[in-house]
Design an enzyme around this catalytic site. Structure first.
Site, PDB file in Angstrom:
ATOM      1  N   ASP A  43       0.844  -1.189   0.000  1.00  0.00           N
ATOM      2  CA  ASP A  43       0.000   0.000   0.000  1.00  0.00           C
ATOM      3  C   ASP A  43       0.886   1.249   0.000  1.00  0.00           C
ATOM      4  O   ASP A  43       2.108   1.143   0.168  1.00  0.00           O
ATOM      5  CB  ASP A  43      -0.931  -0.003   1.226  1.00  0.00           C
ATOM      6  CG  ASP A  43      -2.218   0.758   0.943  1.00  0.00           C
ATOM      7  OD1 ASP A  43      -3.172   0.661   1.728  1.00  0.00           O
ATOM      8  OD2 ASP A  43      -2.270   1.475  -0.090  1.00  0.00           O
ATOM      9  N   ASP A  44       0.285   2.425  -0.213  1.00  0.00           N
ATOM     10  CA  ASP A  44       1.101   3.637  -0.250  1.00  0.00           C
ATOM     11  C   ASP A  44       1.407   4.133   1.165  1.00  0.00           C
ATOM     12  O   ASP A  44       2.498   4.607   1.451  1.00  0.00           O
ATOM     13  CB  ASP A  44       0.430   4.748  -1.090  1.00  0.00           C
ATOM     14  CG  ASP A  44      -1.024   4.999  -0.670  1.00  0.00           C
ATOM     15  OD1 ASP A  44      -1.641   5.908  -1.236  1.00  0.00           O
ATOM     16  OD2 ASP A  44      -1.535   4.282   0.218  1.00  0.00           O
ATOM     17  N   ASP A  53      -2.215   5.002   7.941  1.00  0.00           N
ATOM     18  CA  ASP A  53      -2.519   6.207   8.713  1.00  0.00           C
ATOM     19  C   ASP A  53      -3.073   5.780  10.068  1.00  0.00           C
ATOM     20  O   ASP A  53      -2.336   5.608  11.018  1.00  0.00           O
ATOM     21  CB  ASP A  53      -3.521   7.078   7.918  1.00  0.00           C
ATOM     22  CG  ASP A  53      -3.779   8.418   8.589  1.00  0.00           C
ATOM     23  OD1 ASP A  53      -3.985   9.419   7.882  1.00  0.00           O
ATOM     24  OD2 ASP A  53      -3.759   8.455   9.834  1.00  0.00           O
TER      25      ASP A  53
HETATM   26  O1  LIG Z   1      -4.521   3.429   7.746  1.00  0.00           O
HETATM   27  P1  LIG Z   1      -5.819   4.046   7.245  1.00  0.00           P
HETATM   28  O2  LIG Z   1      -6.338   5.138   8.113  1.00  0.00           O
HETATM   29  O3  LIG Z   1      -6.850   3.023   6.899  1.00  0.00           O
HETATM   30  O4  LIG Z   1      -5.457   4.856   5.895  1.00  0.00           O
HETATM   31  C1  LIG Z   1      -4.612   4.315   4.914  1.00  0.00           C
HETATM   32  C2  LIG Z   1      -5.399   4.032   3.643  1.00  0.00           C
HETATM   33  O5  LIG Z   1      -6.114   5.225   3.202  1.00  0.00           O
HETATM   34  C3  LIG Z   1      -5.808   5.480   1.832  1.00  0.00           C
HETATM   35  O6  LIG Z   1      -6.668   4.783   0.979  1.00  0.00           O
HETATM   36  P2  LIG Z   1      -8.186   5.252   0.692  1.00  0.00           P
HETATM   37  O7  LIG Z   1      -9.068   4.404   1.566  1.00  0.00           O
HETATM   38  O8  LIG Z   1      -8.233   6.726   0.815  1.00  0.00           O
HETATM   39  O9  LIG Z   1      -8.471   4.825  -0.803  1.00  0.00           O
HETATM   40  P3  LIG Z   1      -7.526   5.063  -2.075  1.00  0.00           P
HETATM   41  O10 LIG Z   1      -6.252   4.236  -1.833  1.00  0.00           O
HETATM   42  O11 LIG Z   1      -8.351   4.510  -3.196  1.00  0.00           O
HETATM   43  O12 LIG Z   1      -7.235   6.512  -2.166  1.00  0.00           O
HETATM   44  C4  LIG Z   1      -4.413   4.916   1.655  1.00  0.00           C
HETATM   45  O13 LIG Z   1      -4.157   4.581   0.291  1.00  0.00           O
HETATM   46  C5  LIG Z   1      -4.420   3.669   2.525  1.00  0.00           C
HETATM   47  O14 LIG Z   1      -4.911   2.566   1.805  1.00  0.00           O
HETATM   48  N1  LIG Z   2      -3.348  11.252   0.200  1.00  0.00           N
HETATM   49  C1  LIG Z   2      -3.489  10.766   1.457  1.00  0.00           C
HETATM   50  N2  LIG Z   2      -4.421   9.822   1.712  1.00  0.00           N
HETATM   51  C2  LIG Z   2      -4.502   9.390   2.986  1.00  0.00           C
HETATM   52  N3  LIG Z   2      -5.365   8.450   3.531  1.00  0.00           N
HETATM   53  C3  LIG Z   2      -5.070   8.373   4.840  1.00  0.00           C
HETATM   54  N4  LIG Z   2      -4.054   9.206   5.163  1.00  0.00           N
HETATM   55  C4  LIG Z   2      -3.689   9.847   4.024  1.00  0.00           C
HETATM   56  C5  LIG Z   2      -2.712  10.848   3.727  1.00  0.00           C
HETATM   57  O1  LIG Z   2      -1.944  11.322   4.570  1.00  0.00           O
HETATM   58  N5  LIG Z   2      -2.663  11.268   2.424  1.00  0.00           N
HETATM   59 MG   LIG Z   3      -5.630   3.266  -0.154  1.00  0.00          MG
END
Ligand SMILES: O=P(O)(O)OC[C@H]1O[C@H](OP(=O)(O)OP(=O)(O)O)[C@H](O)[C@@H]1O
Ligand SMILES: Nc1nc2[nH]cnc2c(=O)[nH]1
Ligand SMILES: [Mg+2]
Length: 165
Positions: free
Chosen positions: A99-100, A103
């Site tokens: 994952d990226d 949080d």
């Molecule tokens: O640890 P957490 O609080 O769960 O946050 C982390 C997740 O939030 C973001 O994804 P998001 O659900 O925004 O979807 P996306 O990857 O499609 O942008 C990010 O890419 C992680 O997958």
């Molecule tokens: N782009 C972005 N997405 C998130 N989703 C949860 N935390 C983050 C953050 O710091 N940046």
């Molecule tokens: Mg995500």
């Protein structure tokens, strides 16, 4: 979650370097039979890690939770494919989840419940999410919002003499 106060903008060049740095570490703990990208943020890092580790079996777990900076409840839109689940013996053994960032750790918790024996890697980690992730590169404070290159663009800044913003 308190509104984020600090911004951490990441360029494509920086993100690519950080994903290669992540791969150096993952190369020490592998080998892995397949990668599971957590969409959508995990797609770009998964592509880079797959190329660097020579992994060609790549799956996705599709989870939606944030509406910009506010996290709603987690929705698993797609689970692990049957073929890849079998590769991991049903518990994720020898599989690499990418994952990226982590949080609050909520996404990590959901994914770990699907594949408890998989290796979970993220490029960036905030303190609350750190306990969920096996490998990451850079920690940022909980009140930082990371701006990824796919969400941002360079913009014109008017000259200071004309009363720049
Ligand atoms: O640890 P957490 O609080 O769960 O946050 C982390 C997740 O939030 C973001 O994804 P998001 O659900 O925004 O979807 P996306 O990857 O499609 O942008 C990010 O890419 C992680 O997958
Ligand atoms: N782009 C972005 N997405 C998130 N989703 C949860 N935390 C983050 C953050 O710091 N940046
Ligand atoms: Mg995500």
């Amino acid at each position: 979650m308190a509104p984020p106060e600090k911004a951490f903008p990441v360029s494509w060049d920086q993100f690519h370097r950080d994903c290669r740095a992540l791969t150096w570490r993952l190369n020490e703990v592998g080998p892995f039979q397949a990668i599971i990208a957590i969409t959508r943020g995990g797609l770009v890092p998964a592509a880079i890690v797959a190329r660097e580790l020579g992994i060609r079996v790549i799956d996705t777990v599709c989870i939606a939770s944030y509406d910009h900076t506010r996290q709603g409840d987690l929705k698993a839109l797609k689970g692990v494919s049957a073929d890849v689940a079998k590769l991991g013996g049903g518990t994720g053994k020898g599989l690499l989840i990418v994952d990226d960032l982590v949080d609050t750790g909520k996404t990590g918790r959901l994914v770990r419940s699907m594949m408890p024996d998989a290796h979970f890697a993220a490029v960036y980690a905030k303190p609350q999410g750190k306990p969920l992730v096996d490998t990451f590169i850079t920690e940022v404070s909980q009140d930082t919002w990371i701006h990824f290159p796919w969400d941002t663009a360079l913009s014109f800044q008017p000259p200071i003499r004309d009363g720049a913003g």
